[in-house]
Design a protein around this motif. Structure first.
Motif, PDB file in Angstrom:
ATOM      1  N   LEU A   7     -25.701 -13.393   2.341  1.00 12.85           N
ATOM      2  CA  LEU A   7     -25.748 -14.465   1.345  1.00 12.85           C
ATOM      3  C   LEU A   7     -27.112 -14.498   0.670  1.00 12.85           C
ATOM      4  CD1 LEU A   7     -24.044 -17.297   3.432  1.00 12.85           C
ATOM      5  CD2 LEU A   7     -22.981 -15.936   1.624  1.00 12.85           C
ATOM      6  N   ASP A   8     -27.102 -14.558  -0.642  1.00 13.27           N
ATOM      7  CA  ASP A   8     -28.337 -14.612  -1.414  1.00 13.27           C
ATOM      8  C   ASP A   8     -28.523 -16.045  -1.928  1.00 13.27           C
ATOM      9  OD1 ASP A   8     -30.614 -13.975  -2.796  1.00 13.27           O
ATOM     10  OD2 ASP A   8     -29.555 -13.109  -4.514  1.00 13.27           O
ATOM     11  N   LEU A   9     -29.420 -16.790  -1.275  1.00 11.13           N
ATOM     12  CA  LEU A   9     -29.608 -18.193  -1.619  1.00 11.13           C
ATOM     13  C   LEU A   9     -31.071 -18.492  -1.920  1.00 11.13           C
ATOM     14  CD1 LEU A   9     -27.492 -19.915   1.179  1.00 11.13           C
ATOM     15  CD2 LEU A   9     -26.817 -19.600  -1.196  1.00 11.13           C
ATOM     16  N   ALA A  10     -31.297 -19.377  -2.873  1.00 14.28           N
ATOM     17  CA  ALA A  10     -32.650 -19.857  -3.148  1.00 14.28           C
ATOM     18  C   ALA A  10     -33.036 -20.867  -2.070  1.00 14.28           C
ATOM     19  CB  ALA A  10     -32.711 -20.507  -4.523  1.00 14.28           C
ATOM     20  N   HIS A  11     -34.334 -20.958  -1.789  1.00 18.42           N
ATOM     21  CA  HIS A  11     -34.779 -21.896  -0.756  1.00 18.42           C
ATOM     22  C   HIS A  11     -34.482 -23.342  -1.131  1.00 18.42           C
ATOM     23  CE1 HIS A  11     -38.214 -22.136  -3.528  1.00 18.42           C
ATOM     24  NE2 HIS A  11     -38.480 -23.305  -2.960  1.00 18.42           N
ATOM     25  N   THR A  12     -34.377 -23.614  -2.442  1.00 19.73           N
ATOM     26  CA  THR A  12     -34.067 -24.972  -2.880  1.00 19.73           C
ATOM     27  C   THR A  12     -32.636 -25.373  -2.494  1.00 19.73           C
ATOM     28  OG1 THR A  12     -33.511 -24.067  -5.060  1.00 19.73           O
ATOM     29  CG2 THR A  12     -35.699 -25.023  -4.797  1.00 19.73           C
ATOM     30  N   THR A  13     -31.747 -24.380  -2.373  1.00 20.55           N
ATOM     31  CA  THR A  13     -30.378 -24.666  -1.939  1.00 20.55           C
ATOM     32  C   THR A  13     -30.376 -25.155  -0.504  1.00 20.55           C
ATOM     33  OG1 THR A  13     -29.514 -22.946  -3.412  1.00 20.55           O
ATOM     34  CG2 THR A  13     -28.065 -23.694  -1.634  1.00 20.55           C
ATOM     35  N   ILE A  14     -31.145 -24.476   0.344  1.00 24.42           N
ATOM     36  CA  ILE A  14     -31.268 -24.900   1.741  1.00 24.42           C
ATOM     37  C   ILE A  14     -31.862 -26.305   1.804  1.00 24.42           C
ATOM     38  CG2 ILE A  14     -32.258 -24.338   3.989  1.00 24.42           C
ATOM     39  CD1 ILE A  14     -30.311 -22.222   2.991  1.00 24.42           C
ATOM     40  N   MET A  15     -32.865 -26.559   0.961  1.00 27.40           N
ATOM     41  CA  MET A  15     -33.511 -27.871   0.928  1.00 27.40           C
ATOM     42  C   MET A  15     -32.502 -28.959   0.576  1.00 27.40           C
ATOM     43  SD  MET A  15     -36.737 -29.127  -1.409  1.00 27.40           S
ATOM     44  CE  MET A  15     -35.752 -29.067  -2.923  1.00 27.40           C
ATOM     45  N   ARG A  16     -31.631 -28.696  -0.399  1.00 31.06           N
ATOM     46  CA  ARG A  16     -30.616 -29.680  -0.792  1.00 31.06           C
ATOM     47  C   ARG A  16     -29.629 -29.923   0.343  1.00 31.06           C
ATOM     48  NH1 ARG A  16     -31.085 -27.095  -5.877  1.00 31.06           N
ATOM     49  NH2 ARG A  16     -29.301 -25.746  -5.428  1.00 31.06           N
ATOM     50  N   TRP A  17     -29.291 -28.873   1.100  1.00 28.63           N
ATOM     51  CA  TRP A  17     -28.403 -29.037   2.257  1.00 28.63           C
ATOM     52  C   TRP A  17     -29.039 -29.974   3.284  1.00 28.63           C
ATOM     53  CZ3 TRP A  17     -26.894 -23.218   3.406  1.00 28.63           C
ATOM     54  CH2 TRP A  17     -26.015 -22.775   2.402  1.00 28.63           C
ATOM     55  N   VAL A  18     -30.333 -29.779   3.529  1.00 29.31           N
ATOM     56  CA  VAL A  18     -31.045 -30.619   4.502  1.00 29.31           C
ATOM     57  C   VAL A  18     -31.028 -32.071   4.057  1.00 29.31           C
ATOM     58  CG1 VAL A  18     -33.293 -31.114   5.532  1.00 29.31           C
ATOM     59  CG2 VAL A  18     -32.517 -28.745   5.328  1.00 29.31           C
ATOM     60  N   HIS A  19     -31.314 -32.310   2.781  1.00 32.57           N
ATOM     61  CA  HIS A  19     -31.355 -33.678   2.257  1.00 32.57           C
ATOM     62  C   HIS A  19     -29.980 -34.338   2.323  1.00 32.57           C
ATOM     63  CE1 HIS A  19     -35.061 -32.514  -0.392  1.00 32.57           C
ATOM     64  NE2 HIS A  19     -35.345 -32.609   0.898  1.00 32.57           N
ATOM     65  N   ARG A  20     -28.930 -33.550   2.119  1.00 32.06           N
ATOM     66  CA  ARG A  20     -27.564 -34.101   2.116  1.00 32.06           C
ATOM     67  C   ARG A  20     -27.027 -34.296   3.531  1.00 32.06           C
ATOM     68  NH1 ARG A  20     -23.615 -36.098   2.935  1.00 32.06           N
ATOM     69  NH2 ARG A  20     -21.573 -35.988   1.908  1.00 32.06           N
ATOM     70  N   TYR A  21     -27.229 -33.312   4.390  1.00 32.91           N
ATOM     71  CA  TYR A  21     -26.551 -33.341   5.680  1.00 32.91           C
ATOM     72  C   TYR A  21     -27.392 -33.890   6.836  1.00 32.91           C
ATOM     73  CZ  TYR A  21     -22.948 -30.623   3.371  1.00 32.91           C
ATOM     74  OH  TYR A  21     -21.966 -30.222   2.515  1.00 32.91           O
ATOM     75  N   GLY A  22     -28.722 -34.004   6.664  1.00 30.15           N
ATOM     76  CA  GLY A  22     -29.554 -34.573   7.720  1.00 30.15           C
ATOM     77  C   GLY A  22     -29.144 -35.995   8.083  1.00 30.15           C
ATOM     78  N   PRO A  23     -29.121 -36.922   7.115  1.00 25.60           N
ATOM     79  CA  PRO A  23     -28.691 -38.293   7.403  1.00 25.60           C
ATOM     80  C   PRO A  23     -27.229 -38.384   7.851  1.00 25.60           C
ATOM     81  CG  PRO A  23     -29.903 -38.199   5.330  1.00 25.60           C
ATOM     82  CD  PRO A  23     -29.628 -36.788   5.734  1.00 25.60           C
ATOM     83  N   GLU A  24     -26.384 -37.506   7.316  1.00 25.82           N
ATOM     84  CA  GLU A  24     -24.967 -37.519   7.694  1.00 25.82           C
ATOM     85  C   GLU A  24     -24.787 -37.114   9.155  1.00 25.82           C
ATOM     86  OE1 GLU A  24     -21.035 -38.343   7.172  1.00 25.82           O
ATOM     87  OE2 GLU A  24     -22.626 -38.660   5.695  1.00 25.82           O
ATOM     88  N   LEU A  25     -25.550 -36.107   9.591  1.00 23.59           N
ATOM     89  CA  LEU A  25     -25.491 -35.689  10.986  1.00 23.59           C
ATOM     90  C   LEU A  25     -25.976 -36.811  11.901  1.00 23.59           C
ATOM     91  CD1 LEU A  25     -25.008 -33.487  13.110  1.00 23.59           C
ATOM     92  CD2 LEU A  25     -27.325 -32.659  12.686  1.00 23.59           C
ATOM     93  N   GLU A  26     -27.052 -37.493  11.487  1.00 17.06           N
ATOM     94  CA  GLU A  26     -27.564 -38.621  12.278  1.00 17.06           C
ATOM     95  C   GLU A  26     -26.484 -39.688  12.458  1.00 17.06           C
ATOM     96  OE1 GLU A  26     -30.630 -42.410  11.964  1.00 17.06           O
ATOM     97  OE2 GLU A  26     -30.671 -40.882  10.404  1.00 17.06           O
ATOM     98  N   LYS A  27     -25.802 -40.025  11.369  1.00 14.99           N
ATOM     99  CA  LYS A  27     -24.778 -41.072  11.410  1.00 14.99           C
ATOM    100  C   LYS A  27     -23.610 -40.681  12.322  1.00 14.99           C
ATOM    101  CE  LYS A  27     -21.901 -41.650   7.951  1.00 14.99           C
ATOM    102  NZ  LYS A  27     -21.380 -41.956   6.595  1.00 14.99           N
ATOM    103  N   ARG A  28     -23.183 -39.424  12.225  1.00 12.67           N
ATOM    104  CA  ARG A  28     -22.004 -38.999  12.981  1.00 12.67           C
ATOM    105  C   ARG A  28     -22.297 -38.750  14.463  1.00 12.67           C
ATOM    106  NH1 ARG A  28     -18.032 -35.410   9.126  1.00 12.67           N
ATOM    107  NH2 ARG A  28     -18.521 -36.451   7.164  1.00 12.67           N
ATOM    108  N   ILE A  29     -23.558 -38.464  14.781  1.00 12.34           N
ATOM    109  CA  ILE A  29     -23.902 -38.135  16.164  1.00 12.34           C
ATOM    110  C   ILE A  29     -24.116 -39.386  17.018  1.00 12.34           C
ATOM    111  CG2 ILE A  29     -26.435 -38.027  16.359  1.00 12.34           C
ATOM    112  CD1 ILE A  29     -24.495 -34.910  16.920  1.00 12.34           C
ATOM    113  N   LYS A  30     -24.469 -40.515  16.379  1.00 12.43           N
ATOM    114  CA  LYS A  30     -24.840 -41.732  17.105  1.00 12.43           C
ATOM    115  C   LYS A  30     -23.790 -42.203  18.129  1.00 12.43           C
ATOM    116  CE  LYS A  30     -28.986 -42.777  15.599  1.00 12.43           C
ATOM    117  NZ  LYS A  30     -29.277 -43.792  14.580  1.00 12.43           N
ATOM    118  N   PRO A  31     -22.492 -42.218  17.781  1.00 12.37           N
ATOM    119  CA  PRO A  31     -21.509 -42.708  18.761  1.00 12.37           C
ATOM    120  C   PRO A  31     -21.355 -41.808  19.993  1.00 12.37           C
ATOM    121  CG  PRO A  31     -20.600 -42.717  16.532  1.00 12.37           C
ATOM    122  CD  PRO A  31     -21.863 -41.935  16.482  1.00 12.37           C
TER     123      PRO A  31
END
Length: 199
Positions: A7-31
Motif C-alpha cells: 500500500l502506498d499511503l501518505a503519512h497524512t492519511t495515517i494521521m487522519r486515521w489516528v484522529h478519527r479512530y483514536g477516540p472511537e477506540l477509547e469509547k468502544r473499549i471502555k465497557p
C-alpha cells in the motif's frame, strides 16, 4: 508497515486515521475494561500543542492500571473537577477510598468542592504525597515517549484525539481488557472485532 503490504499511503492519511479512530477506540473499549482498585494516584504532565504547553491529566490505581485521562488547556480547579467527575462516571473505575495527589492547590480545591456537593465521600483519604505518586510519574514516561515519537502536535484539536489513542493502547498493553487470554494476538483480534461493529 503499509509498504510491506503493498500500500502506498501518505503519512497524512495515517494521521487522519489516528484522529478519527483514536477516540472511537477509547469509547468502544471502555465497557470491556477490568475493574480498577480504589486507591487513586492523580497527576498531570505537560505536553506541547503548537508552541504552548498544555496539561494532560492522568490517573492510575496503586497497581498501575490506568483509570482515566484528560487533555486540558489549563491546570486549575475547574480542570481538576472535570477530571475527577470523568473518573467518577467511568464504569471500570472503582469508587475511591484513597486519593493521592501532588502539592498543587487545584486538587485540594477540587476535592473540597466534590465532597461538599456529595460527589465524593468525606471518608475518602486525601493525601498529598510526591513519594506515593511515583507510580504515576513513571507511567507518564510511556505516554510522553509516544508523543515525542510523533514529533509533537501542531494544535490542541489534533493532540487530544492522538493522546486518546495512545492512552487506550497503553491500557490494552497493560492487560486491562476482560479476556481469557490477554496475549497480543487475542488483544489484536478483540480490537478488530469491536471496531467492526456498527457505531
Amino acid at each position: 508497515m503499509m509498504a510491506e503490504r503493498g500500500l502506498d499511503l501518505a503519512h497524512t492519511t495515517i494521521m487522519r486515521w489516528v484522529h478519527r479512530y483514536g477516540p472511537e477506540l477509547e469509547k468502544r473499549i471502555k465497557p470491556h475494561l477490568k475493574q480498577t482498585n480504589g486507591s487513586w494516584r492523580v497527576d498531570e504532565t505537560c505536553i506541547k500543542a503548537g508552541k504552548v504547553w498544555k496539561y494532560h491529566y492522568r490517573a492510575v490505581d496503586k497497581y498501575g492500571q490506568t483509570l482515566e485521562f484528560m487533555f486540558s488547556f489549563r491546570r486549575n480547579k475547574k480542570a481538576a473537577i472535570r477530571f475527577f467527575r470523568k473518573m467518577l462516571a467511568s464504569t471500570h473505575v472503582a469508587t475511591p477510598y484513597a486519593i493521592t495527589v501532588d502539592k498543587h492547590p487545584c486538587y485540594v480545591n477540587a476535592y473540597g468542592r466534590l465532597t461538599f456537593s456529595g460527589e465524593l465521600s468525606e471518608d475518602v483519604q486525601f493525601r498529598q504525597s510526591k513519594y506515593l505518586n511515583n507510580i504515576i510519574e513513571q507511567d507518564h514516561r510511556r505516554i510522553k515517549w509516544k508523543a515525542l515519537d510523533s514529533m509533537g502536535y501542531q494544535k490542541f484539536s489534533t493532540a487530544k484525539p492522538t493522546l486518546s489513542g495512545i492512552e487506550t493502547l497503553h491500557m490494552i498493553r497493560k492487560k486491562q481488557l476482560h479476556l481469557p487470554d490477554n496475549s497480543v494476538k487475542n488483544q489484536s483480534l478483540f480490537i478488530h472485532h469491536i471496531m467492526k461493529k456498527a457505531a
